[in-house]
Write a protein that holds these residues in place. Structure first.
Motif, PDB file in Angstrom:
ATOM      1  N   PHE A 111       0.819  -1.209   0.000  1.00 41.82           N
ATOM      2  CA  PHE A 111       0.000   0.000   0.000  1.00 41.82           C
ATOM      3  C   PHE A 111       0.854   1.262   0.000  1.00 41.82           C
ATOM      4  O   PHE A 111       0.496   2.255  -0.635  1.00 41.82           O
ATOM      5  CB  PHE A 111      -0.943  -0.013   1.208  1.00 41.82           C
ATOM      6  CG  PHE A 111      -1.953  -1.122   1.165  1.00 41.82           C
ATOM      7  CD1 PHE A 111      -2.723  -1.347   0.030  1.00 41.82           C
ATOM      8  CD2 PHE A 111      -2.135  -1.976   2.249  1.00 41.82           C
ATOM      9  CE1 PHE A 111      -3.653  -2.382  -0.014  1.00 41.82           C
ATOM     10  CE2 PHE A 111      -3.060  -3.004   2.210  1.00 41.82           C
ATOM     11  CZ  PHE A 111      -3.813  -3.215   1.079  1.00 41.82           C
ATOM     12  N   ALA A 112       1.997   1.227   0.699  1.00 42.11           N
ATOM     13  CA  ALA A 112       2.860   2.408   0.748  1.00 42.11           C
ATOM     14  C   ALA A 112       3.461   2.703  -0.623  1.00 42.11           C
ATOM     15  O   ALA A 112       3.443   3.851  -1.092  1.00 42.11           O
ATOM     16  CB  ALA A 112       3.963   2.213   1.780  1.00 42.11           C
ATOM     17  N   CYS A 113       4.005   1.689  -1.270  1.00 39.83           N
ATOM     18  CA  CYS A 113       4.626   1.890  -2.575  1.00 39.83           C
ATOM     19  C   CYS A 113       3.580   2.245  -3.632  1.00 39.83           C
ATOM     20  O   CYS A 113       3.809   3.116  -4.474  1.00 39.83           O
ATOM     21  CB  CYS A 113       5.384   0.635  -2.991  1.00 39.83           C
ATOM     22  SG  CYS A 113       6.330   0.828  -4.516  1.00 39.83           S
ATOM     23  N   THR A 114       2.428   1.581  -3.588  1.00 42.63           N
ATOM     24  CA  THR A 114       1.357   1.900  -4.525  1.00 42.63           C
ATOM     25  C   THR A 114       0.916   3.347  -4.357  1.00 42.63           C
ATOM     26  O   THR A 114       0.625   4.038  -5.339  1.00 42.63           O
ATOM     27  CB  THR A 114       0.158   0.961  -4.312  1.00 42.63           C
ATOM     28  OG1 THR A 114       0.584  -0.393  -4.475  1.00 42.63           O
ATOM     29  CG2 THR A 114      -0.948   1.246  -5.316  1.00 42.63           C
ATOM     30  N   GLU A 115       0.888   3.827  -3.123  1.00 50.03           N
ATOM     31  CA  GLU A 115       0.494   5.212  -2.883  1.00 50.03           C
ATOM     32  C   GLU A 115       1.522   6.190  -3.441  1.00 50.03           C
ATOM     33  O   GLU A 115       1.164   7.243  -3.976  1.00 50.03           O
ATOM     34  CB  GLU A 115       0.298   5.454  -1.383  1.00 50.03           C
ATOM     35  CG  GLU A 115      -0.253   6.835  -1.067  1.00 50.03           C
ATOM     36  CD  GLU A 115      -0.884   6.908   0.305  1.00 50.03           C
ATOM     37  OE1 GLU A 115      -1.061   8.040   0.798  1.00 50.03           O
ATOM     38  OE2 GLU A 115      -1.218   5.856   0.878  1.00 50.03           O
ATOM     39  N   ILE A 116       2.798   5.851  -3.325  1.00 49.34           N
ATOM     40  CA  ILE A 116       3.836   6.712  -3.904  1.00 49.34           C
ATOM     41  C   ILE A 116       3.662   6.813  -5.416  1.00 49.34           C
ATOM     42  O   ILE A 116       3.716   7.901  -6.002  1.00 49.34           O
ATOM     43  CB  ILE A 116       5.235   6.166  -3.566  1.00 49.34           C
ATOM     44  CG1 ILE A 116       5.504   6.302  -2.066  1.00 49.34           C
ATOM     45  CG2 ILE A 116       6.311   6.913  -4.356  1.00 49.34           C
ATOM     46  CD1 ILE A 116       6.805   5.680  -1.624  1.00 49.34           C
ATOM     47  N   PHE A 117       3.442   5.672  -6.060  1.00 48.56           N
ATOM     48  CA  PHE A 117       3.210   5.677  -7.506  1.00 48.56           C
ATOM     49  C   PHE A 117       1.949   6.466  -7.855  1.00 48.56           C
ATOM     50  O   PHE A 117       1.912   7.203  -8.851  1.00 48.56           O
ATOM     51  CB  PHE A 117       3.097   4.241  -8.031  1.00 48.56           C
ATOM     52  CG  PHE A 117       4.375   3.468  -8.013  1.00 48.56           C
ATOM     53  CD1 PHE A 117       5.587   4.096  -8.217  1.00 48.56           C
ATOM     54  CD2 PHE A 117       4.391   2.095  -7.790  1.00 48.56           C
ATOM     55  CE1 PHE A 117       6.777   3.394  -8.210  1.00 48.56           C
ATOM     56  CE2 PHE A 117       5.566   1.377  -7.772  1.00 48.56           C
ATOM     57  CZ  PHE A 117       6.763   2.032  -7.976  1.00 48.56           C
ATOM     58  N   LEU A 118       0.921   6.312  -7.033  1.00 45.73           N
ATOM     59  CA  LEU A 118      -0.344   7.007  -7.290  1.00 45.73           C
ATOM     60  C   LEU A 118      -0.174   8.512  -7.178  1.00 45.73           C
ATOM     61  O   LEU A 118      -0.703   9.269  -7.998  1.00 45.73           O
ATOM     62  CB  LEU A 118      -1.414   6.514  -6.314  1.00 45.73           C
ATOM     63  CG  LEU A 118      -2.791   7.191  -6.418  1.00 45.73           C
ATOM     64  CD1 LEU A 118      -3.369   7.018  -7.814  1.00 45.73           C
ATOM     65  CD2 LEU A 118      -3.742   6.621  -5.378  1.00 45.73           C
ATOM     66  N   THR A 157       3.083  -4.186  -6.002  1.00 40.04           N
ATOM     67  CA  THR A 157       3.162  -5.618  -5.681  1.00 40.04           C
ATOM     68  C   THR A 157       4.570  -6.153  -5.897  1.00 40.04           C
ATOM     69  O   THR A 157       5.104  -6.895  -5.057  1.00 40.04           O
ATOM     70  CB  THR A 157       2.169  -6.409  -6.548  1.00 40.04           C
ATOM     71  OG1 THR A 157       0.836  -5.913  -6.327  1.00 40.04           O
ATOM     72  CG2 THR A 157       2.219  -7.885  -6.210  1.00 40.04           C
ATOM     73  N   ILE A 158       5.182  -5.778  -7.009  1.00 36.33           N
ATOM     74  CA  ILE A 158       6.550  -6.241  -7.300  1.00 36.33           C
ATOM     75  C   ILE A 158       7.525  -5.736  -6.233  1.00 36.33           C
ATOM     76  O   ILE A 158       8.385  -6.475  -5.740  1.00 36.33           O
ATOM     77  CB  ILE A 158       6.986  -5.765  -8.700  1.00 36.33           C
ATOM     78  CG1 ILE A 158       6.143  -6.460  -9.780  1.00 36.33           C
ATOM     79  CG2 ILE A 158       8.472  -6.043  -8.921  1.00 36.33           C
ATOM     80  CD1 ILE A 158       6.391  -5.940 -11.179  1.00 36.33           C
ATOM     81  N   HIS A 159       7.395  -4.461  -5.881  1.00 36.71           N
ATOM     82  CA  HIS A 159       8.264  -3.880  -4.849  1.00 36.71           C
ATOM     83  C   HIS A 159       8.091  -4.616  -3.517  1.00 36.71           C
ATOM     84  O   HIS A 159       9.075  -4.967  -2.856  1.00 36.71           O
ATOM     85  CB  HIS A 159       7.928  -2.399  -4.674  1.00 36.71           C
ATOM     86  CG  HIS A 159       8.526  -1.787  -3.440  1.00 36.71           C
ATOM     87  ND1 HIS A 159       9.854  -1.429  -3.359  1.00 36.71           N
ATOM     88  CD2 HIS A 159       7.969  -1.488  -2.228  1.00 36.71           C
ATOM     89  CE1 HIS A 159      10.100  -0.926  -2.155  1.00 36.71           C
ATOM     90  NE2 HIS A 159       8.971  -0.952  -1.455  1.00 36.71           N
ATOM     91  N   SER A 160       6.852  -4.862  -3.131  1.00 33.78           N
ATOM     92  CA  SER A 160       6.583  -5.501  -1.848  1.00 33.78           C
ATOM     93  C   SER A 160       7.103  -6.937  -1.828  1.00 33.78           C
ATOM     94  O   SER A 160       7.686  -7.384  -0.832  1.00 33.78           O
ATOM     95  CB  SER A 160       5.077  -5.482  -1.564  1.00 33.78           C
ATOM     96  OG  SER A 160       4.800  -6.025  -0.297  1.00 33.78           O
TER      97      SER A 160
END
Length: 315
Positions: A111-118, A157-160
């Motif tokens: 969720f953290a990485c997805t939020e950064i991308f978002l 997902t890949i990052h996590s």
């Protein structure tokens, strides 16, 4: 035992103990009140934003599509950590199974990485809206929005998976205590009974590359927007500046935490705990507060939605 033998071991640690924020009862009560208030208000505020955007057809644009996605992520993000922290606040034995710890780390970074991308995609969306208004509906059509949404979730997902896999491959045979109130990669790595310098470098490089690329895109996009606003009329300029200010505030709060946690050696600092408390409790509340109070369209749609609910309740 040789290091090679340690690396071939499976994880022998079954549970991880947490020290929490403080052993002081008054501090624990304050922390509990803070966590509970956050966990109650975060879903209410963010879900209200999502419902309002769905309800008002005028908000069915790419900007509000991404805003509703951001609200959804914040609800999920707080749910990963806050419920366990609430229980641990009143528990003398603050422990978690290693499998649950790995699961929490996975979803925390997802969720953290997805939020950064978002946030980066939202900055690009704002750039197109301000600098290429005549092409906005063509460039940011629904097909593009869906593709961008799929891409950012895939990237998260890949990052996590990469960070979690690096962590669980290490032999964790003690110590089994973390000086924190939730589990994250830096703290769990310190529990490994082997040299972790290379793993730490890989994790910092992985996260740092994401932060730097996203930060550069955000800075460049907003710089171009500010230059472009000099040529617009005052009303359009005011509205665009308000939206950019709200977005920059959110980006600063979010990336500031990430950079602080992952830019120094993996040691247990009081500052880490303070920043993490802010990140897990206050940050998810920023969307309802910042975007609603600074965005006239959202406020008007929210007011109409609430008036309609009141009308139905009176009937």
């Amino acid at each position: 035992m040789e290091e090679a033998d340690l690396l071939n071991q499976t994880t022998s640690m079954k549970y991880i103990w947490l020290r929490g924020l403080s052993a002081n009862q008054k501090v624990q009560m304050t922390v509990f009140a803070l966590f509970l208030t956050s966990y109650v208000l975060t879903p209410i505020g963010n879900i209200l934003i999502v419902i309002t955007i769905i309800y008002d057809r005028r908000l069915h644009t790419s900007m509000y599509f991404f805003l509703s996605t951001l609200s959804f992520i914040d609800v999920c993000h707080s749910t990963v950590t806050v419920p366990k922290m609430l229980r641990d606040t009143w528990s003398e034995e603050k422990l978690i199974s290693f499998d649950a710890c790995v699961t929490q780390m996975f979803f925390l970074h997802l969720f953290a990485c997805t939020e950064i991308f978002l946030l980066t995609v939202m900055a690009y969306n704002r750039y197109v809206a301000v600098c290429k208004p005549l092409r906005y509906m063509t460039v940011m059509n629904w097909k593009v929005c869906v593709l961008l949404a799929v891409a950012l979730w895939t990237g998260g997902t890949i990052h996590s998976i990469s960070l979690t896999s690096l962590t669980i491959k290490l032999p964790h045979c003690g110590p089994d205590e973390i000086d924190s109130f939730f589990r994250d990669v830096p703290q769990v790595i310190k529990l490994a009974c082997t040299v972790t310098h290379i793993i730490e470098i890989l994790i910092v490089t992985n996260s740092g590359l994401i932060f730097v690329v996203c930060f550069v895109v955000l800075v460049v996009s907003h710089a171009v927007i500010l230059v472009s606003l000099r040529q617009q009329i005052s009303e359009g300029r005011r509205k665009a500046l308000s939206t950019c200010a709200a977005h920059l505030t959110i980006v600063t709060l979010f990336l500031g935490h990430c950079i602080f946690i992952y830019s120094h050696p993996y040691t247990s600092l009081l500052e880490d705990k303070v920043v993490s408390v802010f990140f897990t409790t206050v940050t998810p509340l920023r969307n309802p507060i910042i975007y609603t109070l600074r965005n006239e369209d959202t406020k008007n749609a929210l007011n109409k939605f609430m008036e309609r609910l009141e009308g139905r309740a009176k009937k």
